[in-house]
Design a protein around this motif. Structure first.
Motif, mmCIF file in Angstrom:
data_model
loop_
_atom_site.group_PDB
_atom_site.id
_atom_site.type_symbol
_atom_site.label_atom_id
_atom_site.label_comp_id
_atom_site.label_asym_id
_atom_site.label_seq_id
_atom_site.Cartn_x
_atom_site.Cartn_y
_atom_site.Cartn_z
ATOM 1 N N GLU A 22 -7.410 19.245 15.617
ATOM 2 C CA GLU A 22 -8.638 19.137 14.832
ATOM 3 C C GLU A 22 -8.366 19.478 13.367
ATOM 4 O O GLU A 22 -8.837 18.787 12.461
ATOM 5 N N ARG A 23 -7.586 20.546 13.147
ATOM 6 C CA ARG A 23 -7.267 20.931 11.774
ATOM 7 C C ARG A 23 -6.340 19.903 11.122
ATOM 8 O O ARG A 23 -6.470 19.608 9.929
ATOM 9 N N LEU A 24 -5.401 19.336 11.896
ATOM 10 C CA LEU A 24 -4.530 18.288 11.359
ATOM 11 C C LEU A 24 -5.358 17.100 10.882
ATOM 12 O O LEU A 24 -5.089 16.536 9.811
ATOM 13 N N ALA A 25 -6.360 16.739 11.659
ATOM 14 C CA ALA A 25 -7.228 15.627 11.262
ATOM 15 C C ALA A 25 -7.978 15.949 9.979
ATOM 16 O O ALA A 25 -8.161 15.080 9.110
ATOM 17 N N GLU A 26 -8.411 17.216 9.832
ATOM 18 C CA GLU A 26 -9.127 17.621 8.615
ATOM 19 C C GLU A 26 -8.208 17.539 7.396
ATOM 20 O O GLU A 26 -8.606 17.065 6.326
ATOM 21 N N ILE A 27 -6.968 18.021 7.564
ATOM 22 C CA ILE A 27 -6.008 17.984 6.456
ATOM 23 C C ILE A 27 -5.728 16.535 6.048
ATOM 24 O O ILE A 27 -5.712 16.200 4.862
ATOM 25 N N ALA A 28 -5.504 15.676 7.037
ATOM 26 C CA ALA A 28 -5.244 14.263 6.747
ATOM 27 C C ALA A 28 -6.413 13.624 6.012
ATOM 28 O O ALA A 28 -6.219 12.832 5.067
ATOM 29 N N GLU A 29 -7.627 13.959 6.413
ATOM 30 C CA GLU A 29 -8.803 13.391 5.763
ATOM 31 C C GLU A 29 -8.939 13.896 4.328
ATOM 32 O O GLU A 29 -9.303 13.128 3.418
ATOM 33 N N GLN A 30 -8.635 15.176 4.095
ATOM 34 C CA GLN A 30 -8.688 15.717 2.737
ATOM 35 C C GLN A 30 -7.670 15.025 1.831
ATOM 36 O O GLN A 30 -7.963 14.695 0.678
ATOM 37 N N SER A 32 0.847 -1.176 0.000
ATOM 38 C CA SER A 32 0.000 0.000 0.000
ATOM 39 C C SER A 32 0.885 1.229 0.000
ATOM 40 O O SER A 32 2.095 1.144 0.204
ATOM 41 N N VAL A 33 0.297 2.387 -0.238
ATOM 42 C CA VAL A 33 1.036 3.643 -0.367
ATOM 43 C C VAL A 33 0.742 4.540 0.825
ATOM 44 O O VAL A 33 -0.425 4.707 1.217
ATOM 45 N N VAL A 34 1.799 5.091 1.385
ATOM 46 C CA VAL A 34 1.686 6.053 2.472
ATOM 47 C C VAL A 34 2.290 7.373 1.996
ATOM 48 O O VAL A 34 3.349 7.383 1.364
ATOM 49 N N LEU A 35 1.625 8.486 2.294
ATOM 50 C CA LEU A 35 2.165 9.803 1.975
ATOM 51 C C LEU A 35 2.684 10.452 3.258
ATOM 52 O O LEU A 35 1.927 10.655 4.206
ATOM 53 N N VAL A 36 3.999 10.741 3.264
ATOM 54 C CA VAL A 36 4.598 11.529 4.342
ATOM 55 C C VAL A 36 4.604 12.974 3.853
ATOM 56 O O VAL A 36 5.257 13.293 2.859
ATOM 57 N N GLN A 37 3.865 13.834 4.524
ATOM 58 C CA GLN A 37 3.593 15.176 4.006
ATOM 59 C C GLN A 37 4.021 16.267 4.991
ATOM 60 O O GLN A 37 3.576 16.309 6.136
ATOM 61 N N GLU A 38 4.918 17.165 4.519
ATOM 62 C CA GLU A 38 5.282 18.336 5.316
ATOM 63 C C GLU A 38 4.157 19.359 5.290
ATOM 64 O O GLU A 38 3.445 19.508 4.285
ATOM 65 N N LEU A 39 4.018 20.092 6.391
ATOM 66 C CA LEU A 39 3.020 21.150 6.488
ATOM 67 C C LEU A 39 3.692 22.516 6.589
ATOM 68 O O LEU A 39 4.785 22.647 7.126
ATOM 69 N N TYR A 49 0.793 14.231 13.128
ATOM 70 C CA TYR A 49 -0.487 13.515 13.096
ATOM 71 C C TYR A 49 -0.335 12.390 12.080
ATOM 72 O O TYR A 49 0.311 12.551 11.031
ATOM 73 N N SER A 50 -0.902 11.243 12.371
ATOM 74 C CA SER A 50 -0.865 10.141 11.411
ATOM 75 C C SER A 50 -2.224 9.456 11.357
ATOM 76 O O SER A 50 -2.921 9.361 12.374
ATOM 77 N N ASP A 51 -2.551 9.017 10.174
ATOM 78 C CA ASP A 51 -3.805 8.304 9.934
ATOM 79 C C ASP A 51 -3.454 7.119 9.050
ATOM 80 O O ASP A 51 -3.359 7.245 7.833
ATOM 81 N N LEU A 52 -3.188 5.970 9.689
ATOM 82 C CA LEU A 52 -2.682 4.804 8.973
ATOM 83 C C LEU A 52 -3.608 3.612 9.149
ATOM 84 O O LEU A 52 -4.172 3.399 10.227
ATOM 85 N N SER A 53 -3.734 2.817 8.092
ATOM 86 C CA SER A 53 -4.431 1.547 8.213
ATOM 87 C C SER A 53 -3.538 0.583 8.986
ATOM 88 O O SER A 53 -2.312 0.717 8.972
ATOM 89 N N VAL A 71 -1.776 8.485 5.775
ATOM 90 C CA VAL A 71 -1.131 9.801 5.675
ATOM 91 C C VAL A 71 -0.374 10.067 6.970
ATOM 92 O O VAL A 71 -0.879 9.807 8.067
ATOM 93 N N VAL A 72 0.842 10.583 6.839
ATOM 94 C CA VAL A 72 1.641 11.003 7.992
ATOM 95 C C VAL A 72 2.001 12.467 7.793
ATOM 96 O O VAL A 72 2.655 12.825 6.801
ATOM 97 N N LEU A 73 1.566 13.324 8.702
ATOM 98 C CA LEU A 73 1.851 14.750 8.616
ATOM 99 C C LEU A 73 3.055 15.077 9.497
ATOM 100 O O LEU A 73 3.102 14.677 10.661
ATOM 101 N N VAL A 74 4.025 15.812 8.922
ATOM 102 C CA VAL A 74 5.272 16.112 9.638
ATOM 103 C C VAL A 74 5.607 17.597 9.519
ATOM 104 O O VAL A 74 5.029 18.330 8.708
ATOM 105 N N ARG A 75 6.538 18.035 10.355
ATOM 106 C CA ARG A 75 6.979 19.433 10.339
ATOM 107 C C ARG A 75 7.783 19.742 9.073
ATOM 108 O O ARG A 75 8.323 18.853 8.429
#
Length: 581
Positions: free
Chosen positions: A508-516, A494-501, A566-570, A532-536
């Motif tokens: 709450e906003r981190l969760a919204e960004i991850a869901e988008q 599967s594919v995971v996106l590690v994403q800088e912000l 924030y991370s949202d992983l299966s 999705v993994v959100l990082v600095r």
């Protein structure tokens, strides 16, 4: 001028005799105040002979010497001094300013077995501290601007020909550890000639920019003007990174005709150049804006042209190029013509088919690919990487090249040299270098689609990570910076996106960004999306030319070495999830 039978030394000695008073290299320390350090061809030849004579008192021809300088005239003196002495130059980052640079230079020193490192007096304390920290008393540091150099007349020209090694040029290490490519005098001359022919440059061309001189793009940008009797104008890379507009001011004030940079540099200029800074520019003299070293983004090209057209930048100035360290640097480019781009069917692209769409056929799932122009100075084949069968036009495969700019192999790495250099197609056509890049020839122009080692093979489909990353960037341009799409899991995967912000956000906003992001990528990937993994900002590792180090990011993710906001992983994609028997 670009006879392949001659050495760099022969050409520069001729310039010293015939155009000795002309400026060869200029380091601009302050663009606004025009504060600079300049060398004419006579001065450069004189200083190179002094460095060469000094080195030959300590080092035998054919041995390796490490060059640890900031970009500038002192590096050029030392580099050419090595070439004049028949000694192999090894450009490397200064072993200071961060663990990445320290690690890279340490690896290069070990790999080459260099016993001498040349540097400047201002950098000598850092170099000495690095050597002491490594316990390397066998390596001698020399500050070329502080020691008593030999007399220029003490230099005698050693036997130097087109096949004499000139430098060991290390790859960026995007997908593997950096490897040292052995580049000869003939490779340097041939490659400068290829760029000369492709652009239509003239004698006395003014070139320059901020690309580090230990990087293949920096070396290429230096050699074209020096070998053609032109002038190379430089600024320090850190000056550009802190204030991107200064690069454009350099081009404007010094009337540079050719300047090269990776795609991310053009993005930074679009994002950070203010209206006040824009008003001070005159880019009408810029004829070739080379864009390379990472997948070229059509949107970046269009945004850059739109923003800077008011100050003389033309559509024909944009010059997408393709190159790699194994081929010295330059392989193909557009020249003075508006770059071509094709909208291609995304689904067929996943199946390695390049099918351009007509205007009426374009849709949201199409991908825009930018042409890197015709390949003039090489024999090129598009090859199935597994079977080594040569593929027809319209089929995507590995890019193989043969030509006078191709290096002679990797330094002290026979196994990898046999795998990559002097390889044969299935029909016995040999002498090629495998680039590791995927691409296609269409109407005699090269389109580069990605790196083999980075493609995401999931469920029988091939995804290109930069396409996924760009979709997210287009979705949330103000919230996200650079991202890295990686594959995790077994054969299905599967594919995971590690994403800088950009900026700071509450949970709450981190969760919204991850869901988008999840919703955006799920549409493309379906069940292959692992999360999705959100990082600095700064957490996604990149090379010196701005390319994302996706293989390294995958290793960091699997090792649990990332520090997510924030991370949202299966469960299947989460390396911390317990295994279920």
């Amino acid at each position: 001028m670009f006879q392949q039978s001659v050495s760099v030394t022969e050409i520069l000695r001729g310039h010293a005799e015939w155009i000795g008073d002309q400026q060869a290299v200029v380091l601009v320390e302050d663009v606004a105040e025009a504060r600079q350090d300049a060398l004419t061809y006579s001065q450069l030849d004189h200083d190179a002979r002094r460095v060469a004579a000094t080195l030959l008192e300590r080092v035998a021809p054919g041995e390796r010497v490490l060059l640890a300088y900031p970009s500038g005239t002192e590096f050029v003196r030392a580099f050419l001094g090595c070439l004049y002495a028949g000694i192999v130059a090894v450009p490397a980052p200064l072993p200071a300013g961060g663990n990445h640079y320290m690690k890279r230079t340490t690896g290069i020193a070990i790999d080459t077995g260099a016993t001498t490192v040349l540097t400047g007096s201002a950098q000598l304390p850092a170099v000495e501290a690095w050597l002491e920290g490594q316990g390397w008393s066998h390596i001698t540091p020399l500050a070329t601007d502080a020691i008593e150099l030999a007399d220029a007349d003490d230099w005698a020209l050693p036997h130097i020909g087109a096949d004499t090694p000139a430098l060991i040029q290390y790859t960026s290490g995007t997908t593997t550890d950096p490897k040292g490519v052995v580049i000869t005098h003939g490779n340097l001359v041939s490659n400068a000639g290829a760029l000369w022919e492709a652009t239509g440059a003239h004698e006395g061309v003014r070139s320059g920019g901020w690309a580090p001189l230990y990087h293949d793009m920096g070396v290429g940008q230096l050699m074209l003007p020096l070998l053609s009797g032109g002038t190379c104008v430089l600024i320090a890379p850190m000056v550009f990174l802190k204030r991107p507009h200064v690069w454009l001011e350099l081009i404007s004030r010094y009337r540079l005709e050719l300047s090269a940079a990776p795609n991310f540099a053009y993005e930074l200029c679009v994002q950070q150049t203010t209206d006040e800074q824009l008003a001070r520019l005159d880019l009408s003299g810029w004829r070739w804006a080379l864009n390379g070293a990472e997948p070229i983004n059509l949107l970046t090209l269009e945004q850059f042209r739109a923003k800077f057209s008011a100050v003389g930048y033309r559509a024909t100035t944009t010059c997408p190029v393709y190159g790699l360290a194994e081929a010295t640097v330059y392989v193909s480019g557009i020249g003075e013509a508006a770059p071509a781009a094709r909208s291609v069917d995304a689904v067929l692209l996943e199946k390695d088919e390049f099918v351009p769409l007509g205007e009426a056929e374009k849709h949201a799932d199409a991908h825009e690919l930018v042409s890197c122009g015709p390949v003039r100075d090489y024999a090129i084949r598009i090859v199935d990487a597994d079977s080594r069968e040569v593929l027809p036009e319209g089929r995507i495969g590995e890019i193989w090249l043969r030509g006078n700019s191709v290096g002679s192999g990797y330094w002290r790495n026979e196994a990898e040299s046999r795998r990559v250099f002097d390889v044969e197609t299935a029909c016995g056509d040999g002498g090629y270098v495998r680039t590791g890049d995927l691409g296609v020839l269409y109407e005699d122009e090269l389109y580069v689609t990605g790196r083999i080692a980075e493609t995401l093979e999931v469920g029988g489909r091939r995804f290109y990570p930069h396409h996924l990353e760009r979709e997210v960037a287009a979705l949330l341009p103000k919230a996200v910076a650079v991202g890295a799409a990686i594959k995790v899991g077994g054969p299905v995967g599967s594919v995971v996106l590690v994403q800088e912000l950009r900026g700071r956000y509450g949970r709450e906003r981190l969760a919204e960004i991850a869901e988008q992001i999840r919703a955006c990528l799920h549409r493309r990937l379906g069940s292959a999306l692992g999360g999705v993994v959100l990082v600095r900002r700064g957490a996604v590792r990149r090379t010196t030319s701005g390319k994302v180090r996706r293989v390294e990011m995958r290793e960091l993710f699997l090792d649990g070495a990332l520090e997510p906001l924030y991370s949202d992983l299966s469960p299947a994609a989460d390396p911390a999830a317990p295994l279920i028997a």
